[in-house]
Scaffold this active site. Structure first.
Site, PDB file in Angstrom:
ATOM      1  N   HIS A 108       0.858  -1.178   0.000  1.00  0.00           N
ATOM      2  CA  HIS A 108       0.000   0.000   0.000  1.00  0.00           C
ATOM      3  C   HIS A 108       0.901   1.237   0.000  1.00  0.00           C
ATOM      4  O   HIS A 108       1.528   1.542   1.005  1.00  0.00           O
ATOM      5  CB  HIS A 108      -0.910  -0.007   1.236  1.00  0.00           C
ATOM      6  CG  HIS A 108      -1.897  -1.134   1.221  1.00  0.00           C
ATOM      7  ND1 HIS A 108      -2.325  -1.774   2.357  1.00  0.00           N
ATOM      8  CD2 HIS A 108      -2.518  -1.738   0.176  1.00  0.00           C
ATOM      9  CE1 HIS A 108      -3.189  -2.724   2.008  1.00  0.00           C
ATOM     10  NE2 HIS A 108      -3.318  -2.718   0.692  1.00  0.00           N
ATOM     11  N   GLU A 152       1.299   3.985   2.769  1.00  0.00           N
ATOM     12  CA  GLU A 152       1.679   3.617   4.133  1.00  0.00           C
ATOM     13  C   GLU A 152       3.194   3.714   4.281  1.00  0.00           C
ATOM     14  O   GLU A 152       3.894   2.738   4.532  1.00  0.00           O
ATOM     15  CB  GLU A 152       1.127   2.228   4.459  1.00  0.00           C
ATOM     16  CG  GLU A 152      -0.397   2.253   4.446  1.00  0.00           C
ATOM     17  CD  GLU A 152      -1.061   0.880   4.482  1.00  0.00           C
ATOM     18  OE1 GLU A 152      -2.295   0.846   4.454  1.00  0.00           O
ATOM     19  OE2 GLU A 152      -0.355  -0.136   4.537  1.00  0.00           O
ATOM     20  N   HIS A 182       2.753  -2.593   7.224  1.00  0.00           N
ATOM     21  CA  HIS A 182       1.686  -1.661   6.834  1.00  0.00           C
ATOM     22  C   HIS A 182       1.582  -0.487   7.801  1.00  0.00           C
ATOM     23  O   HIS A 182       2.202  -0.481   8.857  1.00  0.00           O
ATOM     24  CB  HIS A 182       0.336  -2.391   6.855  1.00  0.00           C
ATOM     25  CG  HIS A 182       0.163  -3.378   5.742  1.00  0.00           C
ATOM     26  ND1 HIS A 182      -0.661  -3.167   4.678  1.00  0.00           N
ATOM     27  CD2 HIS A 182       0.731  -4.595   5.536  1.00  0.00           C
ATOM     28  CE1 HIS A 182      -0.610  -4.198   3.856  1.00  0.00           C
ATOM     29  NE2 HIS A 182       0.230  -5.086   4.359  1.00  0.00           N
ATOM     30  N   GLU A 222       1.270  -3.785  11.614  1.00  0.00           N
ATOM     31  CA  GLU A 222       0.614  -2.494  11.423  1.00  0.00           C
ATOM     32  C   GLU A 222       1.180  -1.462  12.385  1.00  0.00           C
ATOM     33  O   GLU A 222       1.207  -1.679  13.584  1.00  0.00           O
ATOM     34  CB  GLU A 222      -0.898  -2.619  11.695  1.00  0.00           C
ATOM     35  CG  GLU A 222      -1.636  -3.592  10.805  1.00  0.00           C
ATOM     36  CD  GLU A 222      -2.195  -2.916   9.550  1.00  0.00           C
ATOM     37  OE1 GLU A 222      -1.936  -1.705   9.337  1.00  0.00           O
ATOM     38  OE2 GLU A 222      -2.879  -3.616   8.785  1.00  0.00           O
TER      39      GLU A 222
HETATM   40 ZN   LIG Z   1      -1.956  -1.513   4.408  1.00  0.00          ZN
END
Ligand SMILES: [Zn+2]
Length: 760
Positions: free
Chosen positions: A330, A333, A426, A503
Site C-alpha cells: 500500500h 503507508e 503496513h 501495522e
Molecule cells: Zn496496508
C-alpha cells in the site's frame, strides 16, 4: 502576454489563445472560488513542457463491474492508459491566477494534490487525486505551498477523503516541512498545523449516494520566501529506496545482494534484497531467476540435479532457516518503509547478534511491493486500480508482477529452507499502537492448540523487547475479507505459521508519555530492529522453550507459573484453559467483519463501503471492548525502558518544485545481475516451460532482461479474450505440478508436527 482578469464572470472563460504555445489560457471559477492549482494545467510563469497525451479509462459504467477478480483486472489491464516509469504531467491549458495567491505544487514523486481552489484570502479548498484508475482511496496527501506574505494564517480543507473515521479528531496532525529550515541545516518534519478536525461533508461521491469527508487544518506562514510541504505520513519515495539499496550494496557486498525481482507495469525495477552470511556461495541470482520461471515439478527435478552437482556450496546454506519480509504494498503507508529500513540496518550491522542471525538465517526482503503506486502518489492501489494485497491467492504474472514473483520467491524459499517468519509491513489509519495480525487454526486437536500458541510467539517476544508494540492489540484470525491477503495466503498455502501483517499507527501509541503523541521515524526504525532481534529466540533451543512456556502460562491465565512444562503436564493442565482463552478472544470477532482493521478494505473500489454498518457495529462492541481490555491487561507487559526521541530526522527530504519530467531519468540500477542477458540465453536451454510465450496468445510483448521477461507495450494489447486464454493455459500447468505440491505440503505438515512436539 497580457491577460485580463474578470472576477465577476462565470466559469471557464477563454481569455486568449496563443499560437506560440497552442494552449488555451484560462482563468477559472470553481465551487464558489478561484481555481489556483490544477495538475492538468501549467501556471502562466511555469516552464512549458512538451505536450503529452495521457488518458484515463475511468468511466461511470465501470462502477458496475465487480472490482474483485481476474475479469475486472483483465478489463483494466486491456484498457489501461500509458504510464511511464516516472510520473508525467499533462499541461492541457495555462491557468491564470491572481498574484495574491498561495502557490501550490504536487508535481514531484509521490505528490498527489489535484486541485486547489481559493475561497477567500485565508481559506483554500484542496482536492486530492484518486488512486490511478479508481474513483476512490484518497487518504495519502503530499504537496507544497509557497506563501506570498507573512505572517499569514491560512485554513485548508481537503474535501474528498473517503475514510469514515480518522485519528485526526483524537489529536493526529499533518506533517509539515520547511525548505528554508532545511537549507539552514534543520532537516526535520514537524507537526505545526493547528485546529485540526475531520468530519463528513456535503459533497456527494460520484455515482454513489454517499458523502465525502473533510480534513481541515490551519497553518501560519511566517516567511514569504519559504516553501512548506504538507504530508500525511513521513514521505519515503521510490528514489529514496533506490538510493538506499545502492548504498547497502556498496557497503556490504559479502553479506548482501540486491537484485531486480521483476519489472512493474510502468517499467520500474522491484528490488529484492538477500542477506545471509557467505552470500557469494548462496544460489546466484541467475539460478534463482530460472527457478522463478519454473513450475514446482520443474524446480524439483532441478533440485535433484543440483544436489548431485553442487554438494559443497549448497550444504553451507541448506541448514539455514529463512525469513521473508515485505512492505509498501500500500503505497501511502510510508511509515512501513522506516520499519523495514530499521530491520535491514540492524541485520547488516556489526552487532554480534546480527552476525549470528546472518549465520543461521537467509533473509529475503522486498522493501517496496508497489513502486508504481509510490511514484504516482497512490494510497492503496497499483496502476490497475486494484489493491495488490487482495491478489495473493491468484496473482497474475503480467497484471500483478510484483506479487506473482514475490509469492513464487517465497514458495521456492519455503521448499528449500524452513521459513520462520513472513511479515508484511503496513500503516494503520484508525487504530493506535504498533501491532500484528496473525492467523488462526480452527482445529481442536492438541496440535492445533500448540500451533495457535506458537503463532503468538513472535508478537509476544517482540512486545517484551519493544514498548511501542502491543501484544494485546494483536489479533489472530482469518476473516472472509482477508483470505487473499499476503499473510493468510502464505499461512494456508505454504504452512508458514508465523505469517503476519505488521501495522504501525499513523498516529501514536496508547502508552506514550504526556510530552509525545506521534510515532517518530526513529521509533519505527527501532521496531524494525527489535523485530529482527526477536528472531534470536530461534537460534537458542533453550530460550525458545522457555519463552514458549512463559507464553503458554500467560495465555492459560493460571496464577502460579509451572516448574516445568512437560508434554503430559501441558496436555493435562493447559490445553483446556488455553483453548477457552483463545476461543474467548476470537469469539469477539465476527466472520468477515472487521471494524478496526484498515487493511480490511471491504470493497476494492472504495475503502469504506460498509461505513455505516461499521459505525453502528462499533458502538455495539464498545462495551465488550472494555471487558476485553480488563481481561487482557495482564497478558503482556513491556519491560524495556522507553526511549523517547525528541525530534524525528526523516531521511527523505522533499525534492522541491521541480517538474518530474525535467529531472534526469532515474539511474538504471543494474544491481548485481549484470549477466542477466546471458542468463536469458541459458534459460532458453534450461527451462521446460516455453521461453517464448512472449508472443503467445496474440499478445505481443517485448522481452526485457528480468525474470518476468516481459514488458508489454500497450498499443499492442488486443481487445479480445486472449488474456483469459493465457490464464487458462497457466492453470493447466499448475495441474501438472499438483502432485508434487501435495507431497510437499504433507512433508511440511509433518515437519511442523515434529518440531512443535519437540519444543513443547
Ligand atoms: Zn496496508
Amino acid at each position: 502576454m497580457s491577460v485580463e482578469y474578470d472576477f465577476s464572470s462565470d466559469e471557464s472563460i477563454l481569455i486568449t489563445e496563443s499560437n506560440e504555445i497552442k494552449r488555451r489560457i484560462l482563468y477559472r471559477l470553481e465551487d464558489e472560488g478561484i481555481l489556483v492549482y490544477d495538475t492538468n494545467a501549467r501556471v502562466s510563469d511555469e516552464p512549458i513542457l512538451p505536450a503529452i497525451k495521457l488518458k484515463s479509462t475511468i468511466s461511470p459504467n465501470k462502477k458496475n463491474k465487480k472490482s474483485r477478480g481476474l475479469d475486472y483486472d483483465t478489463h483494466q489491464f486491456q484498457n489501461i492508459s500509458q504510464y511511464s516509469p516516472k510520473k508525467n504531467f499533462q499541461q492541457d491549458y495555462t491557468l491564470v491566477i491572481p498574484s495574491d495567491t498561495l502557490r501550490f505544487s504536487s508535481k514531484f514523486e509521490s505528490g498527489n494534490l489535484k486541485k486547489a481552489i481559493k475561497l477567500n484570502d485565508n481559506e483554500y479548498r484542496l482536492i486530492l487525486e484518486y488512486d490511478t484508475e479508481t474513483q476512490g482511496y484518497t487518504q495519502w496527501y503530499y504537496f507544497s505551498v509557497k506563501p506570498y506574505k507573512a505572517p499569514h494564517k491560512v485554513r485548508f480543507y481537503i474535501t474528498n477523503l473517503m475514510k469514515f473515521e480518522s485519528l485526526y479528531n483524537d489529536g493526529m496532525k499533518p506533517l509539515t516541512f520547511s525548505m528554508k529550515k532545511m537549507l539552514n541545516g534543520h532537516k526535520t518534519w514537524e507537526r505545526k498545523c493547528t485546529e485540526v478536525s475531520y468530519y463528513k461533508n456535503q459533497y456527494l461521491r460520484p455515482n454513489e449516494n454517499k458523502f465525502f469527508y473533510t480534513l481541515t487544518f490551519a497553518y501560519t506562514f511566517d516567511d514569504p520566501e519559504d516553501t512548506i510541504f504538507f504530508a500525511y505520513s513521513y514521505p519515503y519515495t521510490y528514489s529514496d529506496l533506490l538510493e538506499y539499496v545502492e548504498t547497502l550494496q556498496k557497503k556490504h557486498p559479502s553479506i548482501l545482494r540486491v537484485n531486480n525481482l521483476c519489472m512493474t507495469l510502468a517499467g520500474n525495477c522491484c528490488p529484492i534484497i538477500t542477506i545471509t552470511s557467505k552470500i557469494n556461495s548462496y544460489t546466484n541470482w541467475d539460478e534463482e531467476m530460472i527457478k522463478l520461471e519454473k513450475s514446482a515439478a520443474g524446480r524439483r527435478i532441478m533440485r535433484i540435479r543440483e544436489s548431485r552437482n553442487n554438494e559443497t556450496n549448497k550444504t553451507k546454506h541448506q541448514d539455514k532457516k529463512a525469513v521473508f519480509v515485505t512492505a509498501r504494498v500500500h503505497p501511502g503507508e510510508s511509515n512501513s518503509s522506516f520499519m523495514i529500513k530499521g530491520f535491514i540496518d540492524y541485520l547488516v550491522s556489526d552487532y554480534k547478534d546480527a552476525s549470528l542471525l546472518r549465520k543461521k538465517i537467509i533473509f529475503k526482503i522486498i522493501p517496496m511491493l508497489n513502486p508504481d503506486g509510490v511514484i504516482y502518489g497512490n494510497y492503496r492501489c497499483s496502476l490497475l486500480g486494484v489493491d495488490l494485497n487482495r491478489r495473493w491467492n491468484k496473482p497474475h504474472r503480467l497484471m500483478h508482477p510484483t506479487i506473482y514473483y514475490s509469492k513464487k520467491a517465497l514458495q521456492i524459499l519455503s521448499e528449500e529452507n524452513e521459513v520462520l517468519l513472513y511479515c508484511d509491513m503496513h500503516g494503520h489509519s484508525i487504530k493506535k499502537d504498533i501491532f500484528m495480525y496473525g492467523c488462526y487454526n480452527s482445529g481442536k486437536e492438541v496440535l492445533d492448540i500448540k500451533k495457535n500458541v506458537f503463532i503468538r510467539l513472535i508478537p509476544y517476544v517482540l512486545s517484551l523487547k519493544n514498548d511501542n508494540f502491543s501484544f494485546k492489540n494483536s489479533k489472530f484470525r482469518i476473516e472472509k475479507g482477508k483470505i487473499s491477503t499476503a499473510r493468510v495466503v502464505n499461512f494456508t498455502e505454504f504452512n508458514i505459521l508465523s505469517s503476519f501483517t505488521l501495522e504501525a499507527s499513523f498516529y501514536g501509541c496508547t502508552n506514550f508519555p504526556k510530552n509525545q503523541d506521534h510515532l517518530l521515524t526513529p521509533q519505527l526504525e527501532k521496531l524494525g530492529r527489535d523485530l529482527c532481534n526477536t528472531l534470536l529466540i530461534f537460534t537458542s533451543p533453550r530460550e525458545l522453550k522457555k519463552k514458549l512456556n512463559d507464553l503458554t502460562y500467560k495465555l492459560s491465565g493460571k496464577t502460579s507459573p509451572p516448574k516445568s512444562c512437560t508434554q503430559e503436564r501441558f496436555e493435562e493442565e493447559y490445553i483446556g484453559t488455553i483453548n477457552d482463552a483463545l476461543q474467548n478472544i476470537d469469539g469477539e470477532m465476527i466472520e468477515g467483519f472487521d471494524i478496526e482493521d484498515s487493511d480490511s478494505g471491504g470493497s476494492d473500489f472504495e475503502g469504506s463501503d460498509n461505513d455505516d454498518k461499521k459505525v453502528s457495529f462499533k458502538k455495539k462492541t464498545e462495551k465488550s471492548d472494555t471487558d476485553k481490555k480488563i481481561r487482557l491487561q495482564n497478558t503482556a507487559k513491556s519491560i524495556s525502558p522507553i526511549d523517547i526521541v525528541s525530534e524525528s530526522l526523516a531521511p527523505s527530504t522533499p525534492k522541491p518544485l521541480r517538474f518530474f519530467r525535467d529531472m534526469a531519468p532515474l539511474k538504471k540500477y543494474r544491481f548485481r545481475d549484470n549477466q542477466s542477458s546471458s542468463a536469458i540465453k541459458d534459460r532458453t536451454k534450461l527451462t521446460d516451460e516455453k521461453p517464448n510465450d512472449i508472443t503467445e496468445n496474440g499478445i505481443k510483448l517485448k522481452p526485457v532482461l528480468h525474470p518476468s521477461s516481459i514488458m508489454f507495450t500497450r498499443e499492442k494489447i488486443p481487445h479480445d479474450s486472449s488474456l483469459i486464454n493465457a490464464v487458462k493455459i497457466s492453470k493447466k500447468i499448475v495441474k501438472k505440478s499438483q502432485f508434487f505440491e501435495k507431497r510437499n505440503k504433507l512433508q511440511i505438515i509433518n515437519t511442523i508436527k515434529n518440531k512443535l512436539n519437540n519444543i513443547f
